[in-house]
Write a protein that holds these residues in place. Structure first.
Motif, PDB file in Angstrom:
ATOM      1  N   ARG A  10       0.832  -1.202   0.000  1.00  0.00           N
ATOM      2  CA  ARG A  10       0.000   0.000   0.000  1.00  0.00           C
ATOM      3  C   ARG A  10       0.864   1.248   0.000  1.00  0.00           C
ATOM      4  N   ALA A  11       1.960   1.222   0.749  1.00  0.00           N
ATOM      5  CA  ALA A  11       2.860   2.379   0.798  1.00  0.00           C
ATOM      6  C   ALA A  11       3.471   2.647  -0.576  1.00  0.00           C
ATOM      7  N   VAL A  12       3.820   1.583  -1.278  1.00  0.00           N
ATOM      8  CA  VAL A  12       4.386   1.741  -2.617  1.00  0.00           C
ATOM      9  C   VAL A  12       3.340   2.341  -3.554  1.00  0.00           C
ATOM     10  N   LEU A  13       2.109   1.861  -3.474  1.00  0.00           N
ATOM     11  CA  LEU A  13       1.036   2.398  -4.312  1.00  0.00           C
ATOM     12  C   LEU A  13       0.770   3.876  -4.010  1.00  0.00           C
ATOM     13  N   ILE A  14       0.745   4.209  -2.736  1.00  0.00           N
ATOM     14  CA  ILE A  14       0.505   5.595  -2.344  1.00  0.00           C
ATOM     15  C   ILE A  14       1.635   6.490  -2.830  1.00  0.00           C
ATOM     16  N   ASN A  15       2.874   6.036  -2.677  1.00  0.00           N
ATOM     17  CA  ASN A  15       4.012   6.831  -3.152  1.00  0.00           C
ATOM     18  C   ASN A  15       3.955   7.034  -4.659  1.00  0.00           C
ATOM     19  N   ALA A  16       3.550   6.016  -5.393  1.00  0.00           N
ATOM     20  CA  ALA A  16       3.428   6.140  -6.846  1.00  0.00           C
ATOM     21  C   ALA A  16       2.356   7.169  -7.201  1.00  0.00           C
ATOM     22  N   ARG A  17       1.250   7.166  -6.487  1.00  0.00           N
ATOM     23  CA  ARG A  17       0.182   8.119  -6.757  1.00  0.00           C
ATOM     24  C   ARG A  17       0.603   9.541  -6.394  1.00  0.00           C
ATOM     25  N   VAL A  18       1.362   9.681  -5.323  1.00  0.00           N
ATOM     26  CA  VAL A  18       1.857  11.002  -4.936  1.00  0.00           C
ATOM     27  C   VAL A  18       2.798  11.543  -6.014  1.00  0.00           C
TER      28      VAL A  18
END
Length: 73
Positions: A10-18
């Motif tokens: 989830r952290a990787v996905l959130i960082n990608a979206r940011v």
């Protein structure tokens, strides 16, 4: 039913979206800069025309003068 992804995923996905949002913001700001001069030039044009008309500013709003001014442009 699907299990939620692990926290690291989830952290990787959130960082990608940011990062994607930051890239989009930069693109929007760059596009905005291209158009920034247009309202400035429009404002200058308005006041130049208003000065050409001189003291007849009320006639510019009320009388037949706007048509003559548009035709002259």
């Amino acid at each position: 039913m699907h299990a939620p992804p692990p926290r690291a995923c989830r952290a990787v996905l959130i960082n990608a979206r940011v990062r994607e949002a930051e890239d989009t913001e930069r693109a929007i700001n760059a596009a905005r800069e291209v158009y920034r001069s247009i309202p400035i030039r429009g404002s200058i044009l308005y006041f130049v025309i208003a000065d050409l008309v001189g003291g007849a500013r009320t006639e510019l709003l009320c009388g037949p003068q706007p048509i003559a001014l548009i035709v002259a442009l």
